[in-house]
Design an enzyme around this catalytic site. Sequence first.
Site, PDB file in Angstrom:
ATOM      1  N   ASP A  87       0.833  -1.205   0.000  1.00 56.06           N
ATOM      2  CA  ASP A  87       0.000   0.000   0.000  1.00 56.06           C
ATOM      3  C   ASP A  87       0.866   1.253   0.000  1.00 56.06           C
ATOM      4  OD1 ASP A  87      -2.466  -1.424   0.192  1.00 56.06           O
ATOM      5  OD2 ASP A  87      -2.036  -1.800   2.317  1.00 56.06           O
ATOM      6  N   ASP A  95       6.948  10.915 -10.700  1.00 55.51           N
ATOM      7  CA  ASP A  95       5.602  11.466 -10.506  1.00 55.51           C
ATOM      8  C   ASP A  95       5.662  12.896 -11.054  1.00 55.51           C
ATOM      9  OD1 ASP A  95       6.953  12.876  -8.506  1.00 55.51           O
ATOM     10  OD2 ASP A  95       6.212  11.606  -6.887  1.00 55.51           O
ATOM     11  N   ASP A 131      13.677  19.381  -5.642  1.00 60.09           N
ATOM     12  CA  ASP A 131      14.279  20.655  -6.021  1.00 60.09           C
ATOM     13  C   ASP A 131      15.721  20.833  -5.554  1.00 60.09           C
ATOM     14  OD1 ASP A 131      13.692  20.643  -3.385  1.00 60.09           O
ATOM     15  OD2 ASP A 131      12.418  22.418  -3.392  1.00 60.09           O
ATOM     16  N   GLY A 173      17.588  21.867   0.156  1.00 56.67           N
ATOM     17  CA  GLY A 173      16.673  22.887   0.654  1.00 56.67           C
ATOM     18  C   GLY A 173      15.305  22.766   0.012  1.00 56.67           C
ATOM     19  N   THR A 211      11.742  21.745  -0.760  1.00 53.23           N
ATOM     20  CA  THR A 211      10.937  20.590  -0.394  1.00 53.23           C
ATOM     21  C   THR A 211      11.805  19.458   0.159  1.00 53.23           C
ATOM     22  OG1 THR A 211       9.337  21.164  -2.089  1.00 53.23           O
ATOM     23  CG2 THR A 211       9.287  18.906  -1.288  1.00 53.23           C
ATOM     24  N   GLY A 267      -1.051   6.198  -4.463  1.00 53.54           N
ATOM     25  CA  GLY A 267      -1.713   6.621  -3.224  1.00 53.54           C
ATOM     26  C   GLY A 267      -0.986   6.052  -2.007  1.00 53.54           C
ATOM     27  N   ASP A 290       2.000   6.505  -1.068  1.00 51.48           N
ATOM     28  CA  ASP A 290       3.467   6.445  -1.198  1.00 51.48           C
ATOM     29  C   ASP A 290       4.132   7.690  -0.608  1.00 51.48           C
ATOM     30  OD1 ASP A 290       2.853   4.141  -2.492  1.00 51.48           O
ATOM     31  OD2 ASP A 290       3.864   4.623  -4.382  1.00 51.48           O
ATOM     32  N   ASP A 308      13.527  13.510  -0.411  1.00 46.49           N
ATOM     33  CA  ASP A 308      14.519  14.131  -1.294  1.00 46.49           C
ATOM     34  C   ASP A 308      15.922  13.758  -0.833  1.00 46.49           C
ATOM     35  OD1 ASP A 308      16.112  15.711  -2.878  1.00 46.49           O
ATOM     36  OD2 ASP A 308      14.938  17.551  -2.592  1.00 46.49           O
ATOM     37  N   HIS A 361       5.890  12.664   9.923  1.00 45.84           N
ATOM     38  CA  HIS A 361       5.017  13.651   9.289  1.00 45.84           C
ATOM     39  C   HIS A 361       4.467  13.122   7.953  1.00 45.84           C
ATOM     40  CE1 HIS A 361       3.926  17.932   8.208  1.00 45.84           C
ATOM     41  NE2 HIS A 361       4.027  17.422   6.985  1.00 45.84           N
ATOM     42  N   GLU A 362       5.349  12.583   7.129  1.00 49.32           N
ATOM     43  CA  GLU A 362       4.902  12.085   5.816  1.00 49.32           C
ATOM     44  C   GLU A 362       3.934  10.918   5.962  1.00 49.32           C
ATOM     45  OE1 GLU A 362       5.222  13.766   3.165  1.00 49.32           O
ATOM     46  OE2 GLU A 362       6.629  15.146   4.101  1.00 49.32           O
ATOM     47  N   HIS A 417       0.552  12.002   6.366  1.00 50.32           N
ATOM     48  CA  HIS A 417      -0.111  12.262   5.072  1.00 50.32           C
ATOM     49  C   HIS A 417      -0.507  10.947   4.405  1.00 50.32           C
ATOM     50  CE1 HIS A 417       0.526  16.526   5.112  1.00 50.32           C
ATOM     51  NE2 HIS A 417       1.841  16.473   4.950  1.00 50.32           N
ATOM     52  N   HIS A 469      -2.598  18.981   7.029  1.00 50.96           N
ATOM     53  CA  HIS A 469      -1.833  19.740   8.006  1.00 50.96           C
ATOM     54  C   HIS A 469      -2.686  20.229   9.154  1.00 50.96           C
ATOM     55  CE1 HIS A 469       1.525  20.447   4.927  1.00 50.96           C
ATOM     56  NE2 HIS A 469       1.811  19.450   5.751  1.00 50.96           N
TER      57      HIS A 469
HETATM   58  N1  TQI Z   1       6.697  18.635   1.925  1.00 50.19           N
HETATM   59  C1  TQI Z   1       5.271  18.820   2.065  1.00 50.19           C
HETATM   60  C2  TQI Z   1       4.763  18.143   3.322  1.00 50.19           C
HETATM   61  O1  TQI Z   1       4.926  16.951   3.476  1.00 50.19           O
HETATM   62  C3  TQI Z   1       4.491  18.365   0.860  1.00 50.19           C
HETATM   63  C4  TQI Z   1       3.160  17.695   1.073  1.00 50.19           C
HETATM   64  C5  TQI Z   1       2.920  16.401   0.957  1.00 50.19           C
HETATM   65  C6  TQI Z   1       1.909  18.287   1.450  1.00 50.19           C
HETATM   66  N2  TQI Z   1       1.586  16.135   1.190  1.00 50.19           N
HETATM   67  C7  TQI Z   1       0.956  17.276   1.495  1.00 50.19           C
HETATM   68  C8  TQI Z   1       1.486  19.554   1.725  1.00 50.19           C
HETATM   69  C9  TQI Z   1      -0.391  17.514   1.828  1.00 50.19           C
HETATM   70  C10 TQI Z   1       0.152  19.791   2.046  1.00 50.19           C
HETATM   71  C11 TQI Z   1      -0.788  18.767   2.104  1.00 50.19           C
HETATM   72  O2  TQI Z   1       4.174  18.822   4.141  1.00 50.19           O
HETATM   73  S1  TQI Z   1       7.921  19.416   2.764  1.00 50.19           S
HETATM   74  C12 TQI Z   1       7.847  19.349   6.722  1.00 50.19           C
HETATM   75  C13 TQI Z   1       7.729  20.309   7.848  1.00 50.19           C
HETATM   76  C14 TQI Z   1       7.916  18.874   4.397  1.00 50.19           C
HETATM   77  C15 TQI Z   1       7.816  19.792   5.424  1.00 50.19           C
HETATM   78  O3  TQI Z   1       9.101  18.940   2.154  1.00 50.19           O
HETATM   79  O4  TQI Z   1       7.796  20.805   2.738  1.00 50.19           O
HETATM   80  C16 TQI Z   1       7.967  18.007   6.975  1.00 50.19           C
HETATM   81  C17 TQI Z   1       8.048  17.566   4.650  1.00 50.19           C
HETATM   82  F1  TQI Z   1       6.584  20.183   8.461  1.00 50.19           F
HETATM   83  F2  TQI Z   1       8.666  20.110   8.748  1.00 50.19           F
HETATM   84  F3  TQI Z   1       7.862  21.510   7.398  1.00 50.19           F
HETATM   85  C18 TQI Z   1       8.070  17.104   5.950  1.00 50.19           C
HETATM   86 CL1  TQI Z   1       8.005  17.434   8.593  1.00 50.19          CL
HETATM   87 ZN    ZN Z   2       7.526  11.954  -5.528  1.00 52.26          ZN
HETATM   88 ZN    ZN Z   3       3.148  18.011   5.284  1.00 46.06          ZN
HETATM   89 CA    CA Z   4      14.822  19.696  -1.602  1.00 38.64          CA
END
Ligand code: TQI
Ligand code: ZN
Ligand code: ZN
Ligand code: CA
Length: 277
Positions: free
Chosen positions: A154, A166, A171, A174, A176, A188, A190, A194, A215-216, A219, A225
């Site tokens: 899954d 995808d 980038d 720094g 993302t 879905g 996944d 980076d 955090h990921e 999602h 968020h």
């Molecule tokens: N990436 C974003 C994030 O994970 C991208 C994203 C994925 C997203 N799914 C989403 C945004 C759904 C909105 C809704 O939030 S990130 C952080 C934090 C990122 C940022 O690279 O900017 C973390 C990834 F919160 F620390 F800023 C992980 Cl923990």
């Molecule tokens: Zn990707």
């Molecule tokens: Zn997020």
């Molecule tokens: Ca990056």
Amino acid sequence: MQFVVLFTVGFLTSGFSLPMPREAGEISEKQWKEAQNYLNNFYASDTEKELSNFEDKIKKMQRFFGLSITGVMNPNIMEIMKQPRCGLPDIAPSGFTLFPGPRKWTSKIVTYRIAIYTNQLRHSRVDSIVYRAFNMWSRETTLYFKRVPRGPADIIIRFARRAHGDNYPFDGPGGTLAHAFTPGPDIGGDAHFDDDEKWTEGYKSGINLPFVVTHELGHSLGLSHSSNPNAVMYPTYNKNDPWDFQLSQDDIRRIQQLYGKKRNVWDIYYREENTPS
Ligand code: TQI
Ligand code: ZN
Ligand code: ZN
Ligand code: CA
């Protein structure tokens, strides 16, 4: 797709000098442009006519982050804009869904596979970090996570650089850090990380992988968020102690809202004792 479109919009409007409420002094022209870009990227509305309404966007952002709602730029909001953050908007334009149907897993057992590792950490460390992150979420809900060594799963986890198949290329260093897709078939659920970031596990400089994975996976399980600064799902990486974190009450409440609470053995015992037969 949405992300790409919004970014383009941000770029196009960055050339214009649109009127924007602004407190005198403090903010340079360059910061100003950056702020306009930020708002266009993360608070763009779905209708073009609203693109110029920066006051509204500042208000939306202030509401999201729980600041006082003035509609005016100030150092507080500049500070938030400078923090590393996610590439997708906090307020998704309406009418956009990546997958139709429920945005949560329907099976109690969710499988995962780590398809591509980073070379920055030992594989066994990554295995352990991912295991612990799944455990944090699983502890609070009725979900079970099962790792599969190969084949379909899954949630497929991988590290990648730049374009990686995808529509959301990374980038470089720094910007993302990672992204994840909401529950659904195929891509879905996944989660991609980076590999141009400097990933670490503990008290070292770099980005704390355990925190970002947790955090990921939030999602990947269907959480959006949170505007609670204590939440793991808060959209900035501003934690002072990202190596020593737990899910906040806010994260727990939201995951339980999606999947329910895990009944512990004492609850079950108590209920059986007290259920008339
Ligand atoms: N990436 C974003 C994030 O994970 C991208 C994203 C994925 C997203 N799914 C989403 C945004 C759904 C909105 C809704 O939030 S990130 C952080 C934090 C990122 C940022 O690279 O900017 C973390 C990834 F919160 F620390 F800023 C992980 Cl923990
Ligand atoms: Zn990707
Ligand atoms: Zn997020
Ligand atoms: Ca990056």
